[in-house]
Design an enzyme around this catalytic site. Structure first.
Site, mmCIF file in Angstrom:
data_model
loop_
_atom_site.group_PDB
_atom_site.id
_atom_site.type_symbol
_atom_site.label_atom_id
_atom_site.label_comp_id
_atom_site.label_asym_id
_atom_site.label_seq_id
_atom_site.Cartn_x
_atom_site.Cartn_y
_atom_site.Cartn_z
ATOM 1 N N SER A 1 24.344 97.771 72.068
ATOM 2 C CA SER A 1 25.095 98.562 73.034
ATOM 3 C C SER A 1 24.141 99.426 73.869
ATOM 4 C CB SER A 1 26.142 99.399 72.302
ATOM 5 O OG SER A 1 27.083 99.929 73.196
ATOM 6 N N ASP B 1 36.031 92.689 71.996
ATOM 7 C CA ASP B 1 35.226 93.855 72.319
ATOM 8 C C ASP B 1 35.903 94.650 73.433
ATOM 9 O OD1 ASP B 1 33.305 95.700 73.168
ATOM 10 O OD2 ASP B 1 31.654 94.359 72.646
ATOM 11 N N HIS C 1 32.820 94.998 68.680
ATOM 12 C CA HIS C 1 31.627 95.763 69.066
ATOM 13 C C HIS C 1 30.981 96.466 67.870
ATOM 14 C CE1 HIS C 1 29.324 97.303 72.498
ATOM 15 N NE2 HIS C 1 29.289 98.495 71.911
#
Length: 300
Positions: A153, A245, A278
């Site tokens: 991320s 996600d 995620h």
């Protein structure tokens, strides 16, 4: 550059060290974790390469250590893994604890140029220089000439940009669900605006820390980048249905922008993983692939 080791934990035959040191770039004590594989702990004279893991928003060094399962493949390959923090802590900068995506836990791996953030929010210099130099000077088992980088991320953004900004410094790069085009997403606009200033005035500075912009100027060896993103059941310009996600759905990641910009620069391999989200469950599921990707370059 003295390091305090606060805990030593057995892990996959090696040792996980929980450490801290006083950092001049961030003007505070910084925590980091270092995994030494059994090849280094059983034979202190043997040097092992280093893989740096950059974590995402809100994370500390413990998140990747405890949930990523990177030590598994690292122990088999004989690779040390370094887990830095994501920002300075305790600087008492006004507003640093007001939101999860800016300030504490959200250093974005840049050197801030705006006051008051520039007095300690210098994670680019910390990750590229001060921290690795500290590790190499305190842990003789770690080979400073063989280093790779990866992240998740915000940390995926960091890994990609640090790799692209420093040709030859890192032997490989990979990422899980990276913020691939921060200049065009809300997370990136907030961070860059806060740390650098408005895009209208600081467009060039923003581009210096945007993987999609950096890859357009890449003139090094052909790229070999591994990226895992949660799968879409349909591709196209409209918001996608079928991805797990939510941050992808919100337009925070934009891996397609990076894919497009990297045409002709080598391979940016984006793997769309069906049904994954995620979280660290995704990273743990594909951790071995990313460590093995780095091993090809660190051990070859």
């Amino acid at each position: 550059m003295a390091v305090t080791t606060k805990a030593t934990i057995a892990s996959f035959g090696g040792k996980l060290l929980k450490c801290a040191h006083n950092a001049s770039t961030t003007n505070c004590e910084m925590a980091f974790n270092l995994y030494l594989p059994p090849q280094a702990t059983l034979n202190p004279l043997r040097k092992v390469p280093l893989l740096i893991y950059l974590a995402g928003l809100t994370c500390t060094p413990d998140n990747g250590t405890e949930k990523g399962f990177f030590q598994h493949a690292a122990s088999q390959k004989g690779i040390a893994v370094l887990y830095p923090d994501t920002s300075p802590r305790g600087l008492n900068v006004p507003g640093e604890d007001d939101s999860y995506d800016f300030g504490t836990g959200a250093g974005f791996y840049v050197d801030a140029t705006r006051e008051p953030w520039s007095k300690g929010y210098n994670m680019y210099s910390y990750i590229t220089a001060e921290l690795p130099q500290t590790v190499f000077s305190n842990f003789d088992q770690v080979d400073g000439s063989r280093v790779s980088i990866f992240g998740h991320s915000m940390g995926g953004h960091g890994a990609l940009t640090l790799f692209l900004k420093n040709p030859g410094k890192y032997r490989s790069v990979s990422a899980f669900a990276p913020i691939a085009n921060p200049s065009n997403c809300d997370w990136g606009r907030k961070a860059f605006g806060g740390y650098f200033g408005a895009e209208d005035d600081k467009a060039a500075k923003w581009a210096e820390h945007d993987a999609t912009e950096l890859v357009k100027k890449w003139e090094g060896e052909p790229l070999d980048v591994l990226i895992d993103v949660e799968k879409l059941t349909a591709r196209g310009p409209q918001p996608k249905k079928g991805t797990s996600d939510n941050f992808y759905k919100q337009g925070q990641l934009l891996p397609e922008k990076l894919e497009e910009a990297a045409q002709g620069k080598g391979e940016v391999k984006v793997r769309w993983q069906d049904g994954y989200d995620h979280s660290y469950f995704t990273m743990a599921s594909f951790a071995d692939d990313h460590v093995n990707h780095a091993a090809r370059y660190l051990l070859g």
